[in-house]
Design an enzyme around this catalytic site. Structure first.
Site, short mmCIF file in Angstrom:
data_model
loop_
_atom_site.label_atom_id
_atom_site.label_comp_id
_atom_site.label_asym_id
_atom_site.label_seq_id
_atom_site.Cartn_x
_atom_site.Cartn_y
_atom_site.Cartn_z
N HIS A 1 0.71 -1.30 -0.01
CA HIS A 1 -0.03 0.09 -0.01
C HIS A 1 0.84 1.36 0.06
CE1 HIS A 1 -2.98 -3.04 1.60
NE2 HIS A 1 -3.89 -2.52 1.03
N ASP B 1 -5.23 -5.65 -7.95
CA ASP B 1 -5.33 -5.24 -6.47
C ASP B 1 -5.64 -3.65 -6.88
OD1 ASP B 1 -5.79 -4.70 -3.98
OD2 ASP B 1 -4.15 -5.88 -3.39
#
Length: 174
Positions: free
Chosen positions: A74, A147
């Site tokens: 992330h 993702d």
């Protein structure tokens, strides 16, 4: 879980996690079924069967394996720095088992795997990983979903438009 999701009209589940808990990932950690590859395969098969019985499609994630990294994708490009032999014998086995069992979807991992692509490109954006390995060598014919593309592990210094285009060129469907 399948019945609950179906009751809301959901027909695609972004699970099961097929990553291995190597004890180093702060991102995967207890989201993984196990550190034991055979248990991952067993539990993922049962989870997928339950979803299928409720009319849902399963999506295995995070191909080709997010468990053996210390970085958080992330925030930055994660790196899985293991040999191809190790990937074949450990990380890729649950994904291959899911493909062989007919999993309908696969979600990508925004990580650098130098054993698969030496360009230091996130796997999500790598045709060597998504098309050559996953689709051609491993035989995956289903829906390939990235993702989240706003994660720094894939976006880095490029625009969302560039990341999206590169993801499609690499072989992703969604």
């Amino acid at each position: 879980i399948g019945r609950e999701l179906a009751s809301y009209g959901i027909d695609l589940c972004f699970a099961p996690v097929l990553d291995r808990d190597c004890g180093v990932s702060t991102v995967i950690g207890d989201r993984a079924f196990s550190a034991d590859t055979q248990l991952i395969i067993k539990f993922a098969r049962a989870f997928r069967s339950g979803l299928n019985a409720a009319g849902l499609s399963a999506t295995g994630k995070h191909f080709p394996g997010h468990g053996d990294t210390e970085q958080n994708s992330h925030l930055e490009l994660s790196r899985v720095n293991v040999s191809r032999a190790r990937l074949d014998s450990v990380e890729l086995r649950p994904f291959q088992a899911a493909i062989d069992a007919g999993v309908r979807g696969m979600m990508t991992f925004h990580g650098d795997l130098p054993a698969l692509d030496t360009t230091h490109t996130a796997a999500t954006l790598s045709a060597k990983v998504m098309t050559d390995l996953l689709r051609t060598q491993m035989g995956f014919k289903g829906l390939l979903v990235t993702d989240a593309l706003d994660m720094n592990g894939v976006l880095g210094n490029m625009t969302m438009t560039e990341a999206t285009q590169r993801a499609v060129v690499a072989g992703n469907d969604v």
